[in-house]
Design a protein around this motif. Structure first.
Motif, short mmCIF file in Angstrom:
data_model
loop_
_atom_site.label_atom_id
_atom_site.label_comp_id
_atom_site.label_asym_id
_atom_site.label_seq_id
_atom_site.Cartn_x
_atom_site.Cartn_y
_atom_site.Cartn_z
N GLY A 25 3.76 8.99 12.00
CA GLY A 25 4.16 7.39 12.20
C GLY A 25 2.85 6.71 12.82
N MET A 26 2.15 7.24 13.67
CA MET A 26 1.03 6.75 14.20
C MET A 26 -0.05 6.18 12.99
SD MET A 26 1.30 5.79 17.34
CE MET A 26 -0.16 5.44 17.68
N THR A 27 -0.30 7.32 12.24
CA THR A 27 -1.22 7.25 11.05
C THR A 27 -0.83 5.96 10.00
OG1 THR A 27 -1.91 9.48 11.19
CG2 THR A 27 -2.45 8.30 9.10
N LYS A 28 0.62 6.08 9.62
CA LYS A 28 0.89 5.18 8.54
C LYS A 28 1.30 3.77 9.21
CE LYS A 28 2.02 8.79 5.38
NZ LYS A 28 3.12 9.50 4.68
N ILE A 59 1.08 -1.27 -0.11
CA ILE A 59 -0.16 -0.05 -0.06
C ILE A 59 0.94 1.34 -0.06
CG2 ILE A 59 -2.01 -0.87 1.01
CD1 ILE A 59 -0.99 -0.19 3.87
N PRO A 60 1.82 1.45 -1.11
CA PRO A 60 2.89 2.48 -1.03
C PRO A 60 2.03 3.84 -0.99
CG PRO A 60 2.53 1.63 -3.10
CD PRO A 60 1.83 0.65 -2.43
N ALA A 61 0.89 4.28 -1.50
CA ALA A 61 0.20 5.44 -1.62
C ALA A 61 -0.44 5.69 -0.16
CB ALA A 61 -0.96 5.47 -2.48
N ILE A 62 -0.40 4.69 0.86
CA ILE A 62 -0.97 5.10 2.21
C ILE A 62 0.28 4.66 3.22
CG2 ILE A 62 -2.79 4.14 3.93
CD1 ILE A 62 -4.38 2.96 1.58
N SER A 63 1.01 3.77 3.13
CA SER A 63 2.04 3.48 4.18
C SER A 63 3.19 2.61 3.42
CB SER A 63 1.37 2.55 5.16
OG SER A 63 2.35 2.04 6.29
N ILE A 111 3.56 -5.46 19.17
CA ILE A 111 4.11 -5.25 17.86
C ILE A 111 4.11 -3.85 17.34
CG2 ILE A 111 3.88 -5.90 15.31
CD1 ILE A 111 2.72 -8.47 16.52
N TYR A 112 3.16 -2.88 17.60
CA TYR A 112 3.19 -1.68 17.36
C TYR A 112 4.32 -0.94 17.94
CZ TYR A 112 -0.87 -2.25 14.20
OH TYR A 112 -1.68 -2.73 13.02
N ALA A 113 4.46 -1.28 19.34
CA ALA A 113 5.26 -0.66 20.19
C ALA A 113 6.61 -0.56 19.74
CB ALA A 113 5.19 -1.30 21.70
N PHE A 114 6.87 -1.58 19.05
CA PHE A 114 8.35 -1.88 18.49
C PHE A 114 8.27 -1.29 17.15
CE2 PHE A 114 8.90 -4.69 21.76
CZ PHE A 114 10.05 -4.87 21.89
N GLY A 115 7.24 -1.55 16.18
CA GLY A 115 7.19 -1.14 14.88
C GLY A 115 7.04 0.36 14.55
N VAL A 116 6.19 1.01 15.24
CA VAL A 116 6.07 2.22 15.10
C VAL A 116 7.33 3.30 15.26
CG1 VAL A 116 4.65 4.41 15.37
CG2 VAL A 116 3.44 2.08 15.19
N PHE A 146 -3.95 -0.13 9.68
CA PHE A 146 -4.15 -1.13 9.89
C PHE A 146 -5.04 -2.03 10.90
CE2 PHE A 146 0.46 -0.62 8.95
CZ PHE A 146 0.56 -1.16 7.75
N ILE A 147 -6.01 -0.70 11.20
CA ILE A 147 -6.89 -1.11 12.20
C ILE A 147 -8.07 -2.20 11.65
CG2 ILE A 147 -8.74 -0.19 13.36
CD1 ILE A 147 -7.26 2.42 14.06
N VAL A 148 -8.51 -2.05 10.54
CA VAL A 148 -9.57 -2.74 10.30
C VAL A 148 -8.81 -4.19 9.78
CG1 VAL A 148 -11.07 -3.53 8.04
CG2 VAL A 148 -10.96 -0.91 8.83
N THR A 149 -7.78 -4.43 9.36
CA THR A 149 -7.15 -5.81 9.07
C THR A 149 -6.81 -6.35 10.62
OG1 THR A 149 -4.87 -4.88 8.91
CG2 THR A 149 -6.25 -5.47 6.95
#
Length: 201
Positions: A166-169, A50-54, A147-152, A174-177
């Motif tokens: 950073g929080m958005t992208k 999803i390069p246009a989003i993240s 996972i987000y605590a490390f990834g973001v 990924f909230i829905v998935t």
């Protein structure tokens, strides 16, 4: 140890139901650790860029990590994810989209998070956290948060992003998935334990 004895004993996870003696338990665990790493590598190839989003793609590997954490328990799950990380850094092309190494990999922080999340989910599952739908949802949400605590933060550092960006992208997109993944886990894990109880009867 029989299936019945292993399944009703406290502090057990699904992998503990695989019969093993004291002699071959280490071999069983080694196979489970290697298989978990391999399965994660395969799941990481199921991606939607999803390069246009993240810069981070949608990937099936996060669900796999969370399920493995619950199924394997903390020690085996941490060992499995550590093997996945080390082999990938060493050149095994089984990170998302066939990537390996660290340089230029904006999603590497999430992979670091896999280890911590697998350990947490495994520890909670060992305390019965994967045996009901409600508890499983809580465990999966906690694992995803790790996972987000490390990834973001890693994404923000590598891609030079601000906190909001950073929080958005790195998380919000990924909230829905994530909801779908949690729902899948909440259906699979308690169902597996229900089958175990049925076989006991």
């Amino acid at each position: 140890m029989t299936l019945h004895a292993a399944s009703i004993a406290p502090n057990r996870v699904l992998a503990d139901l695989i019969p093993a003696t004291k002699v071959n338990a280490y071999a069983r665990d080694a196979v489970l650790v290697a298989a978990g790493a391999g399965l994660t590598g395969l799941a990481a190839q199921v991606v939607i860029p999803i390069p246009a989003i993240s810069p981070v793609p949608f990937a099936l590997s996060t669900l796999t990590v969370l399920l493995l954490g619950a199924a394997l328990g903390p020690a085996r799950a941490v060992a499995s994810m550590t093997l996945y990380l080390i082999a990938g850094v060493a050149g095994m092309p089984w990170f998302a989209e066939g990537n390996s190494g660290v340089v230029g990999l904006v999603s590497f922080g999430y992979i670091l998070g896999y280890i911590a999340a697998a350990g947490l989910v495994g520890a909670l599952a060992k305390r019965g956290g994967d045996r009901t739908i409600g508890r499983t949802i809580g465990v999966m949400v906690a694992g995803s948060a790790v996972i987000y605590a490390f990834g973001v933060p890693y994404l923000m550092w590598v891609a030079d992003m601000g906190v909001v960006d950073g929080m958005t992208k790195g998380a919000a997109v990924f909230i829905v998935t994530d909801v779908i993944k949690v729902a899948i886990a909440a259906a699979l894990l308690p169902s597996a334990w229900a089958l175990v109880r049925r076989f006991q009867g």
